[in-house]
Design an enzyme around this catalytic site. Structure first.
Site, PDB file in Angstrom:
ATOM      1  N   CYS A   1      -3.404  -3.426   4.398  1.00  0.00           N
ATOM      2  CA  CYS A   1      -2.511  -4.265   4.574  1.00  0.00           C
ATOM      3  C   CYS A   1      -2.932  -5.808   4.165  1.00  0.00           C
ATOM      4  O   CYS A   1      -2.289  -6.816   4.463  1.00  0.00           O
ATOM      5  CB  CYS A   1      -2.453  -4.634   6.275  1.00  0.00           C
ATOM      6  SG  CYS A   1      -2.073  -2.836   7.031  1.00  0.00           S
TER       7      CYS A   1
ATOM      8  N   HIS B   1      -2.834 -10.766  11.521  1.00  0.00           N
ATOM      9  CA  HIS B   1      -2.375  -9.540  10.958  1.00  0.00           C
ATOM     10  C   HIS B   1      -2.221  -8.631  12.233  1.00  0.00           C
ATOM     11  O   HIS B   1      -3.069  -8.486  13.234  1.00  0.00           O
ATOM     12  CB  HIS B   1      -3.148  -8.462  10.156  1.00  0.00           C
ATOM     13  CG  HIS B   1      -3.162  -7.286   9.828  1.00  0.00           C
ATOM     14  ND1 HIS B   1      -1.671  -6.650   9.456  1.00  0.00           N
ATOM     15  CD2 HIS B   1      -3.682  -6.044  10.304  1.00  0.00           C
ATOM     16  CE1 HIS B   1      -1.675  -5.422   9.350  1.00  0.00           C
ATOM     17  NE2 HIS B   1      -2.847  -5.001   9.952  1.00  0.00           N
TER      18      HIS B   1
ATOM     19  N   GLU C   1       0.870  -1.135   0.189  1.00  0.00           N
ATOM     20  CA  GLU C   1       0.097  -0.170   0.114  1.00  0.00           C
ATOM     21  C   GLU C   1       0.739   1.229  -0.070  1.00  0.00           C
ATOM     22  O   GLU C   1       0.251   2.119   0.110  1.00  0.00           O
ATOM     23  CB  GLU C   1      -0.977   0.030   1.218  1.00  0.00           C
ATOM     24  CG  GLU C   1      -0.139  -0.011   2.535  1.00  0.00           C
ATOM     25  CD  GLU C   1      -1.336   0.277   3.561  1.00  0.00           C
ATOM     26  OE1 GLU C   1      -1.661   1.467   3.814  1.00  0.00           O
ATOM     27  OE2 GLU C   1      -1.449  -0.745   4.062  1.00  0.00           O
TER      28      GLU C   1
END
Length: 524
Positions: free
Chosen positions: A141, A276, A107
Site C-alpha cells: 500500500c 492509511h 500493487e
C-alpha cells in the site's frame, strides 16, 4: 497548458507560472488537484455479516466498515487508472501537453514487465506528447506515496522542465472467502502535482521507517489473493507508526531549534491527521497510539487534568510491549476520543463506505477530509499523513494547507471539486452478498485467463468509466470508455447516463496541443 505557455481561453491552474518567474526552488510544491474513482457497486457490511453467519457488528463495529466497493470482471488496474487520470484532466481543463511526469503506484500486478504507466500513455496519443517521465512503483500500500514523493522531488529538482506531474494510485483489494474478505475494496486516486499548490509539502519533514517482514505479501502470481499474517501485520503497522512519529518529531524539533524555538512538538501541532486505512477501527487505534507516544515522551505530563487525566498507571510501559495490550489500548482510545472526533474521524468517509483501496487508501482519506470541510476550516492547517505498506515501508509526513481560501482561490477550487464526494458514494448500486460472492468467484476463475471477454454488464458502470473489452490469446488487453454522461451535482443526485454502452476508444474530450511558440501569452 504548460508553465510559461498556455492555450488561450483555457483555465489557468494554480501551478502555472512562467519559468522565468520561478526562483531557484519552486515554491509550495504539492497537490494542486485531486480526483477519485470509486467502483459503481458495493456490498453492505451488515448484510455480509448475516450472509457469513458471524456475530452482528463484527464487520461494522469491530472493523468500523459499513460498505465495501468492488469491481466486476470488466475492470482491472489499467482501467481504474485510465478513468482516474482522464477525469482529473477533464475536470481541470488540462492539456496532456502540460504533463511532464506521470507516476503510478499500485500493487495490483497483471503483467510482470509492462507497466500501467505505458497503458496510460494511450490518453496522451492525440496530444502527441510522449516526453513524459515516470513509471510504476510497487510495495504493497506504500507505492502511491513513493510515486507522489517521486513527483514532488522531480518538481523540486534540476530535472524539472516546468510542467506538471500527475500521480495515480490505484488497486483492487480482494481476499479469499473468509475473515479477511470484508477488509477489501477498490479504487484509484489521481493527483496533479506542481508549485504554488494549495496542499504544499513541508520540506524536510518526513519520518520514514522500512524493515523486512512477511506480514502481507502476494507470492502466487496467478492469484489476486494475498497471504496475510493478521496479527503480525497489525504489529508492523503500529511499530512503524511509532518509529515514523519519533523521526518526524526529531526533524521538526531540529527545524524549530534553528529558528530559536525550544517548544516540544505534540499531536496538538497537527490540525488534522490522516492514516492509511486497512479498516477504520485501526485508524482510531493509531491516533490513540500516537497519544501514547506523546504521553511517554512528555517529561512531566499532567495526569490530573487535560487529555492525560488518569493515565498515571501507564507512565512506565514500554511501547514495544503494548501492541496488543487491551488495557493500554482502551485507556488511550478513551483519552484520544475528542482528538479523534476533531482531527481524524471525518477523513474516514471513503474508507468506511468503500473499504481499503490499498495504495490510494490514505489519499482517499485526504480527499474525505477536504470534502467534509470548508476551505476556511482547513486553510492554514498542518495535516499529518501516515502511509504504510506491508513488507514493510512507512512514512509520516506533513502537508501545509494554504492560507488563501478566498472564492476562486486554488484551495476553494480543490474543495469545490470534492464537494460531491458523498453524492458519488450514495449514487452507487447496492448488490446482495450472494451476487457479490458470485462476482468474486468470477474474478478468481478468470484471473489471467486468455483469451477472455468479460461477461459483466457495462450498464452497471458509472458514465465515463474505462473498462476491459477483451484479452486476446497473447494476453494483450483492450479497453473502451463508457459515454461520459452527466456529472453528479447537488441538483442531479444519482443521475446516470442512458448511453453507457457506447464505446469511445480514445479520450472523449480531446485537448488541442499547446503551441510551440515561446512566450505565448497566459490567459487568466
Amino acid at each position: 497548458m504548460s508553465f510559461g505557455r498556455q492555450l488561450s481561453g483555457m483555465q489557468r491552474m494554480p501551478g502555472s507560472a512562467p519559468i522565468s518567474g520561478l526562483g531557484p526552488w519552486p515554491k509550495d510544491v504539492g497537490i494542486i488537484a485531486l480526483e477519485l474513482y470509486l467502483p459503481s457497486q458495493y456490498v453492505d457490511q451488515t448484510e455480509l455479516e448475516q450472509e457469513d453467519g458471524v456475530a452482528p457488528g463484527k464487520y461494522t463495529v469491530g472493523l468500523g466498515q459499513d460498505r465495501m466497493g468492488f469491481c466486476s470482471d470488466l475492470e482491472d488496474i489499467n482501467s481504474l487508472c485510465l478513468t482516474a487520470v482522464q477525469k482529473l484532466m477533464e475536470r481541470n481543463g488540462l492539456s496532456y501537453d502540460s504533463v511532464g511526469r506521470l507516476e503510478v503506484g499500485t500493487e495490483t500486478i497483471i503483467d510482470k514487465s509492462k507497466s500501467v504507466k505505458t497503458v496510460l500513455m494511450q490518453l496522451f496519443e492525440d496530444s502527441g506528447n510522449t516526453d513524459v517521465e515516470g513509471i510504476d512503483t510497487t510495495n504493497a500500500c506504500y507505492g502511491g506515496t513513493a510515486a507522489l514523493f517521486n513527483a514532488v522531488n522531480w518538481v523540486e529538482s534540476s530535472s524539472w522542465d516546468g510542467r506538471y506531474a500527475v500521480v495515480v494510485a490505484g488497486d483492487i483489494a480482494v481476499y479469499a472467502s473468509g475473515s479477511a474478505r470484508p477488509t477489501g475494496g477498490a479504487g484509484a486516486v489521481a493527483m496533479l502535482v506542481g508549485p504554488n499548490a494549495p496542499l504544499a509539502f513541508e520540506q524536510g519533514l518526513r519520518g520514514t521507517h522500512m524493515q523486512h517482514a512477511y506480514d502481507f505479501y502476494k507470492p502466487d502470481l496467478m492469484s489476486e489473493y494475498p497471504v496475510v499474517d493478521g496479527k503480525l501485520s497489525i504489529e508492523c503497522y503500529l511499530s512503524a507508526l511509532d518509529r515514523c512519529y519519533a523521526v518526524y518529531r526529531n526533524k521538526i524539533h531540529a527545524q524549530w531549534q534553528k529558528e530559536g524555538s525550544e517548544e516540544r512538538f505534540s499531536l496538538e501541532d497537527f490540525g488534522y491527521l490522516v492514516f492509511h486505512s486497512p479498516y477504520c477501527k485501526l485508524v482510531q487505534k493509531s491516533l490513540a497510539r500516537l497519544m501514547l507516544n506523546d504521553f511517554l515522551l512528555h517529561p512531566n505530563p499532567n495526569t490530573e487534568t487535560g487529555p492525560f487525566t488518569g493515565l498515571d498507571a501507564f507512565r512506565d510501559v514500554k511501547p514495544e510491549e503494548t501492541y496488543f495490550d487491551r488495557d493500554v489500548e482502551k485507556a488511550f482510545l478513551k483519552a484520544s476520543t475528542d482528538m479523534f472526533e476533531k482531527k481524524t474521524k471525518h477523513s474516514l468517509l471513503v474508507s468506511n463506505q468503500n473499504g481499503n483501496m490499498y495504495t490510494p487508501s490514505v489519499y482517499g482519506c485526504l480527499a474525505s477530509l477536504i470534502a467534509t470541510h470548508s476551505a476556511s476550516q482547513i486553510a492554514g492547517q498542518r495535516v499529518g499523513v501516515f502511509s504504510y505498506g506491508s513488507g514493510f515501508a512507512a512514512t509520516l509526513y506533513s502537508i501545509r494547507v494554504t492560507q488563501d481560501h478566498t472564492p476562486g482561490s486554488a484551495l476553494d477550487k480543490l474543495v469545490s471539486s470534492l464537494s460531491d464526494l458523498k453524492l458519488r458514494l450514495d449514487s452507487r448500486q447496492k448488490v446482495s452478498p450472494p451476487v457479490f460472492s458470485e462476482c468474486m468467484k468470477l474474478r478468481q476463475e478468470t484471473h489471467h485467463l486468455a483469451p477472455y471477454v468479460p461477461s459483466s454488464s457495462v450498464e452497471d458502470l458509472f458514465p465515463g468509466t474505462w473498462y476491459l473489452t477483451r484479452v486476446d490469446e497473447k494476453h494483450r488487453r483492450e479497453y473502451a470508455r463508457s459515454a461520459p454522461g452527466i456529472e453528479l451535482s447537488a441538483e442531479s443526485e444519482g443521475v446516470r447516463s442512458t448511453t453507457a454502452t457506447e464505446h469511445i476508444p480514445s479520450p472523449a474530450k480531446k485537448m488541442p496541443r499547446i503551441p510551440a511558440t515561446p512566450g505565448a501569452p497566459i490567459s487568466n
